[in-house]
Structures are given as C-alpha cells and as structure tokens.
Design an enzyme around this catalytic site. Structure first.
Site, mmCIF file in Angstrom:
data_model
loop_
_atom_site.group_PDB
_atom_site.id
_atom_site.type_symbol
_atom_site.label_atom_id
_atom_site.label_comp_id
_atom_site.label_asym_id
_atom_site.label_seq_id
_atom_site.Cartn_x
_atom_site.Cartn_y
_atom_site.Cartn_z
ATOM 1 N N ARG A 142 -17.064 9.854 0.636
ATOM 2 C CA ARG A 142 -17.815 9.924 1.889
ATOM 3 C C ARG A 142 -18.636 11.214 1.979
ATOM 4 O O ARG A 142 -19.714 11.221 2.561
ATOM 5 C CB ARG A 142 -16.863 9.819 3.078
ATOM 6 N N LYS A 186 -1.682 -4.131 9.188
ATOM 7 C CA LYS A 186 -1.441 -5.005 10.347
ATOM 8 C C LYS A 186 -2.489 -6.075 10.553
ATOM 9 O O LYS A 186 -3.655 -5.896 10.214
ATOM 10 C CB LYS A 186 -1.404 -4.140 11.606
ATOM 11 N N GLY A 199 -11.661 2.815 3.841
ATOM 12 C CA GLY A 199 -11.244 4.051 3.196
ATOM 13 C C GLY A 199 -10.112 3.839 2.208
ATOM 14 O O GLY A 199 -10.157 4.324 1.078
ATOM 15 N N GLY A 257 -14.007 -0.833 8.946
ATOM 16 C CA GLY A 257 -14.179 -1.534 10.215
ATOM 17 C C GLY A 257 -15.635 -1.865 10.462
ATOM 18 O O GLY A 257 -15.983 -2.973 10.883
HETATM 19 P P1 AMP Z 1 -4.971 -0.564 7.032
HETATM 20 O O1 AMP Z 1 -5.222 0.830 7.545
HETATM 21 O O2 AMP Z 1 -4.551 -1.535 8.082
HETATM 22 O O3 AMP Z 1 -6.057 -1.081 6.120
HETATM 23 O O4 AMP Z 1 -3.679 -0.441 6.125
HETATM 24 C C1 AMP Z 1 -3.585 0.341 4.979
HETATM 25 C C2 AMP Z 1 -2.143 0.681 4.796
HETATM 26 O O5 AMP Z 1 -1.362 -0.505 4.727
HETATM 27 C C3 AMP Z 1 -1.852 1.444 3.530
HETATM 28 O O6 AMP Z 1 -1.518 2.756 3.869
HETATM 29 C C4 AMP Z 1 -0.658 0.713 2.928
HETATM 30 O O7 AMP Z 1 0.374 1.572 2.539
HETATM 31 C C5 AMP Z 1 -0.186 -0.165 4.074
HETATM 32 N N1 AMP Z 1 0.508 -1.379 3.601
HETATM 33 C C6 AMP Z 1 0.071 -2.273 2.708
HETATM 34 N N2 AMP Z 1 0.988 -3.221 2.489
HETATM 35 C C7 AMP Z 1 2.047 -2.942 3.270
HETATM 36 C C8 AMP Z 1 3.322 -3.552 3.464
HETATM 37 N N3 AMP Z 1 3.662 -4.673 2.819
HETATM 38 N N4 AMP Z 1 4.171 -2.973 4.337
HETATM 39 C C9 AMP Z 1 3.808 -1.855 5.001
HETATM 40 N N5 AMP Z 1 2.624 -1.224 4.856
HETATM 41 C C10 AMP Z 1 1.746 -1.761 4.004
#
Ligand code: AMP
Length: 399
Positions: A37, A201, A354, A377
């Site tokens: 970035r 999530k 990111g 996003g």
């Molecule tokens: P996001 O910010 O929603 O794109 O999520 C990215 C994060 O999701 C990363 O830091 C990953 O460590 C976490 N992640 C991916 N898979 C899992 C999982 N099965 N359980 C918990 N966290 C997860």
C-alpha cells in the site's frame, strides 16, 4: 466513469494534501509485513514532488477508535516511506494539533510531511465537518489516492472533498487505476467467473455475498465464515467460529444461489484443532466429523482438490479472504495451495483485501496475479455496482 485527473491540476509549487491508505499489516514484532500500500502511493507522491509541491500525507492505521494508541502510531510508515522515497519525511506528532498545524504551515516546496494516524481523532470516522475543515486548511489542493478506504464516508475521504472546488481536487493515480480496473471487470467479466470468499466472518461480507450472486457463476467459501453455512446445513461444527444470528442469512444466500444457478461450494473437510494456537493438536476431519470442542482452522486436502476442480474451467477469479488462519503455519496450507493454483491459472486473477494480498505475497505468488487491489471492502463494493462515497465527489459530470 471519468474522475477528476491529478494531471489537470495546476499544482506547480503548491501545497497538496494527499489522503493515502497506509493501513499496512504488521507482524508480531511491529514490523510492516507487506508495504504494497505504501509502494502503490509512490507514483502520486513523486508526481507531486516533481511539480515542486509541498506534500502533506495522511492515512489511518488500524482501528484506534478516536484515541491515541501508541501501537497504532504511523511512525513505522514514515520510516518506510523515507526509505522508498529516498528523502526525508517529517512526522507530525498529532493530526490537527499544534504540531501538525505548525509543520504544515511551515512546509516548503518538495518537502514531505506525514500526519499522525487520522483515526486518533474521532472526527475522522464520524465525518465531522469541523475536522475536515481543519485538514483542508493545511493545503491548497486535495488528492484522494486511498482506494482502500474510499467506501467509507470519513472526514478525510468524503467530508473534505466539499471544501475544494473542481480545480483543486482530484483522484490520484492509484485510485484511478483501481476504479478503471474494476469498471472493466464489472462491465464484461470473461466467464465462467468465480469468487473465492474467505476470512473470519460472514457479517463482514454478507452484503457482498448477496450482491455478488447475480454477477458470478461460482462461489467458493472458505475460512471461518464457512462454519455459519455448515451449521445451517445441520453439521456439528464443534467450537468453530460461528455467527448464530446469521444462520437465516446464510440460508438465504444458499437459496438465492440455487435460484440463480450459481454453484455454491463449501468445505467438505477441515483441519480441526483443539485450541486456537500454533501448538494446538490438529487433525484432518470431514465436515461431518468435527469433534466437539474442536475448531476448524483451515480447509482440508479434499476441499483443496475440490476447489481446484471447480476452478479448472474458470476464466475470471476474484479472491477475497484467506481459507484459514494463514498467519499460523499450521493452518496456512489450504490458503497456500489455493494461492498457487490461482497464480498458475491462465484466468484473470484478482486479489482483494489486505489479508489476501499479504497472503499471496508471503506465498511468493503476488507477481503471478493479474491484479492485486489495495482495497478489500472497497473492491467488493465496486463489484456490487456501488459508487463509493470517496469517489463520487471526484466524478466528472457529463455535460
Ligand atoms: P477478514 O478480516 O474477515 O478477511 O478475515 C481475515 C482473518 O480471518 C485472518 O486473520 C484469518 O486468520 C481469519 N480466519 C480465517 N479462517 C479462520 C477460521 N477458520 N477460524 C478463525 N479465523 C479464521
């Protein structure tokens, strides 16, 4: 869609405020782990310096929520920027406080000043007009080059644009490039078009999932968000990440996919662990057999094979969100294997977000991707067909 162009501004020798997105990932030692970035903003910064401008840079870093939190200080960014620009970067120790205002006012031609983390001030995320005004008072021109945050109506992204007329504001080169790329991708994606969606999530990507459905041919789900879907399908998901309040939404997405003929894929096996830690005991289990109290932290080898099959005939891939907890080696394998497969394919491959950009860089396949967006996003919202609040005021109205 044409944006106000930085090249049309009469910048020579003037003071320019550039909103950048220096929200870079840091490792556990506080080092910048991916400076994409920062590097992506160099074209715009160098262009202004070549015009002998005094350059004021501002960005957020993390989510300090309106308070001064030392670990979110922008100082490491100033150091990296200094190395990349090969010139001194002055750092203000506040955002609109005495130090920032004094340094901005004293800034001379070809000097660079970086303000402290914009989100140390609550006015930033609240789009507070008084805060925008203070920022705008520092410079004669405003340039937005922060694609990653252009989907947020924040003070330095949206509010501030109303304080400059069309001859004194523009989109930077990075913002232009991202908007142009996604514009083409929305208008005419080469099909089949697959979205790989992962991350922690469902809630963060719920709207994106719903809005992507009519645009893609396949959706492959991984990461923590998969378990809300699996639970809704009646699987026992143990202690895996789940959002119980979104089970109905998950069902709605699966129903919509069916109605629209979009192939919707979920993991068929996972790497389950007895705790959320690198030294956890882990094993490969099918989605039907996650032991109670264990959590799925990565997609399993059968899912990797399935997803490869599903991606085989695809001509366009959009990837947003890791398949597992890729920060821990033990749970990075699924993401790594998908990264290699996507990188090797001849499809148009677009990586957004990111974490996903960080991931492909760690795997060493970043150069193989067609396009790595600096905004997760923001890129999803563009693909949903939305006009971003930070971009709207920079669109040239057709006569
Ligand atoms: P996001 O910010 O929603 O794109 O999520 C990215 C994060 O999701 C990363 O830091 C990953 O460590 C976490 N992640 C991916 N898979 C899992 C999982 N099965 N359980 C918990 N966290 C997860």
């Amino acid at each position: 869609m044409e944006l106000l162009n930085i090249k049309k501004l009469d910048l020579a020798g003037k003071k320019v405020f550039i909103r950048c997105d220096f929200n870079v990932p840091m490792d556990e030692f506080g080092n910048i782990s991916d400076d994409r970035r920062i590097r992506s903003a160099l074209s715009t910064i160098n262009y202004c310096l070549d015009q002998d401008c005094a350059v004021i840079l501002a960005s957020h870093l993390g989510r300090p929520k309106g308070e001064v939190v030392e670990k979110y200080s922008i100082a490491p960014v100033a150091r990296r920027l200094q190395q990349l620009l090969k010139r001194e970067v002055l750092l203000a120790c506040d955002v609109i406080g005495e130090d920032a205002m004094a340094k901005a006012s004293a800034l001379k031609e070809t000097e660079v000043l970086l303000l402290e983390n914009l989100r140390f001030e609550i006015g930033e995320t609240q789009n507070d007009p008084a805060f925008s005004k203070k920022l705008s008072s520092m410079a004669e021109f405003y340039v937005n080059d922060a694609f990653g945050v252009s989907h947020r109506a924040h003070a330095s992204v949206e509010g501030i644009t109303h304080l400059f007329d069309e001859k004194h504001k523009a989109a930077g080169f990075l913002l232009q490039k991202e908007i142009q790329f996604f514009g083409k991708l929305i208008q005419k994606p080469v099909r089949p078009f697959a979205a790989i969606v992962g991350g922690s999530k469902v809630s963060g990507k719920l709207e994106a999932l719903i809005n992507l459905l009519p645009r893609v041919d396949k959706i492959l789900v991984g990461g923590g968000m998969a378990f809300t879907f699996l639970k809704q399908m009646g699987y026992d998901i143990g202690a895996s990440l789940v959002e119980d309040d979104l089970l109905e939404d998950a069902q709605h997405i699966m129903d919509e996919a069916k109605k629209l003929g979009v192939k919707f894929y979920l993991p068929i096996d996972v790497i389950a662990a007895d705790k959320f830690a690198e030294d956890a005991v882990s094993k490969i289990v099918t989605a039907q057999e996650i032991p109670s109290g264990w959590m799925g932290l990565d997609i399993g080898p059968a899912t990797v094979r399935l997803y490869r099959e599903a991606l085989n005939d695809v001509q366009t891939v959009l990837w947003n969100g890791p398949m597992g907890v890729y920060e821990m080696d033990k749970f990075a394998r699924g993401s790594n294997k998908i990264a290699h497969f996507v990188a090797d394919s001849y499809a148009t491959t677009v990586v957004g977000g990111g974490d996903t950009a960080d991931l492909v860089q760690r795997v060493g396949v970043d150069e193989e991707m067609t396009f790595i967006s600096t905004g997760g996003g923001a890129s999803l919202e563009l693909l949903e067909g939305k006009v971003l609040p930070g971009v709207l005021p920079l669109i040239i109205e057709e006569a």
